[in-house]
Design a protein around this motif. Structure first.
Motif, short mmCIF file in Angstrom:
data_model
loop_
_atom_site.label_atom_id
_atom_site.label_comp_id
_atom_site.label_asym_id
_atom_site.label_seq_id
_atom_site.Cartn_x
_atom_site.Cartn_y
_atom_site.Cartn_z
N ASP A 125 0.84 -1.19 0.00
CA ASP A 125 0.00 0.00 0.00
C ASP A 125 0.88 1.25 0.00
O ASP A 125 1.73 1.43 0.88
CB ASP A 125 -0.91 -0.01 1.23
N ALA A 126 0.69 2.11 -0.98
CA ALA A 126 1.54 3.29 -1.13
C ALA A 126 1.47 4.22 0.07
O ALA A 126 2.48 4.80 0.50
CB ALA A 126 1.17 4.04 -2.41
N GLU A 127 0.28 4.38 0.64
CA GLU A 127 0.13 5.28 1.78
C GLU A 127 0.86 4.76 3.01
O GLU A 127 1.49 5.53 3.75
CB GLU A 127 -1.36 5.49 2.09
N ARG A 128 0.79 3.45 3.22
CA ARG A 128 1.49 2.87 4.38
C ARG A 128 3.01 2.94 4.20
O ARG A 128 3.75 3.18 5.15
CB ARG A 128 1.02 1.44 4.62
N ALA A 138 4.55 5.30 2.50
CA ALA A 138 4.90 6.70 2.69
C ALA A 138 4.94 7.05 4.18
O ALA A 138 5.75 7.89 4.61
CB ALA A 138 3.89 7.59 1.97
N ARG A 139 4.11 6.39 4.95
CA ARG A 139 4.04 6.67 6.39
C ARG A 139 5.20 6.02 7.15
O ARG A 139 5.83 6.66 8.00
CB ARG A 139 2.71 6.19 6.94
N PRO A 179 9.32 6.09 4.23
CA PRO A 179 9.43 7.11 3.18
C PRO A 179 10.79 7.14 2.50
O PRO A 179 10.90 7.52 1.34
CB PRO A 179 9.15 8.42 3.94
#
Length: 255
Positions: free
Chosen positions: A112-115, A117-118, A121
């Motif tokens: 998952d890209a959002e995870r 990034a969190r 990063p």
């Protein structure tokens, strides 16, 4: 008697896992001593027809199992966990084998890209927290990709590591059944099959990479070392988490 302190979803997962454990033991007693291709025929054509996927790393030994599955049904879904940190050679090998074997349903399990990034990063989580890195990049994406599949196929073998010495042909993995058709194969069996069918080797094998995962966590294997010695070298870690019993159960995946 039901435990009132457990939430209903936890009770349901526990019951599903119990059923899977019982079923896996039954299937292993009945089919576990068959040849690998016969185990695959039973699993793909009869036991879980249209409801089973092969999870492949497209690593050092992957061509053998992919070839066996293609002999049974080329439309069997094949899932690659694409962590975003695989060797370019692995992705090229995937394309070569898919075309050569005529596989028609290749899928990618991606983080998952959002995870990412969190939690990662700068893409150095593999160094500071390899367990979390594997969870984000491998365990969670595979849990999502397997979805409603009640069974999946693994290429693990008993000779690969001490943690796999008792590996059965059929095992429970949470609420799912995991099929290990090559469990009893030796390294010599794998090499002989690959030679007999003229299957291409992963391009990194000739450079001493005998077990191939993500680029940052894979090193060459020295003569006399275990084939998986190059994975997470220097760490007290031997599995990514996908094959750790019930590791993905907490994700609600049913695995």
């Amino acid at each position: 008697m039901e435990r009132p302190d457990l939430p209903v979803p936890e009770i349901s997962r526990a019951r599903a896992a119990e059923r899977a454990t019982s079923l896996a033991a039954h299937l292993d007693r009945r089919f576990g001593r068959l040849d690998a291709v016969d185990i695959l025929r039973e699993a793909i054509r009869n036991l879980f027809r249209g409801r089973i996927a092969l999870v492949s790393s497209f690593g050092a030994d992957s061509a053998v199992l992919l070839h066996l599955v293609a002999q049974v049904d080329r439309a069997t879904p094949v899932v690659l966990v694409d962590t975003g940190q695989l060797f370019d050679e692995t992705l090229a090998y995937r394309d070569e084998l898919t075309a050569r074997l005529g596989l028609t349903d290749l899928r990618a399990a991606q983080p998952d890209a959002e995870r990412l990034a969190r939690f990662d990063p700068e893409k150095f989580l593999w160094q500071s927290n390899p367990e979390l890195c594997c969870r984000l990049r491998k365990v969670e994406p595979l849990a999502q990709s397997l979805g409603d599949f009640p069974a999946w196929i693994s290429g693990r073998k008993r000779f690969q590591a001490a943690t796999r010495e008792e590996l059965p042909a059929f095992e429970a993995d949470g609420a799912r059944i995991k099929v290990n058709p090559l469990a009893a194969w030796s390294a010599e069996d794998v090499a002989a099959y690959r030679a007999e069918h003229d299957l291409p080797a992963h391009p990194l094998v000739k450079h001493g990479f005998l077990s191939i995962g993500c680029m940052p966590c894979t090193t060459r294997v020295k003569p006399g070392e275990d084939a998986r010695a190059g994975r997470w070298r220097g760490l007290a870690k031997v599995e990514c988490g996908i094959h750790t019993r019930n590791a993905m159960e907490s994700e609600g995946s049913g695995i």
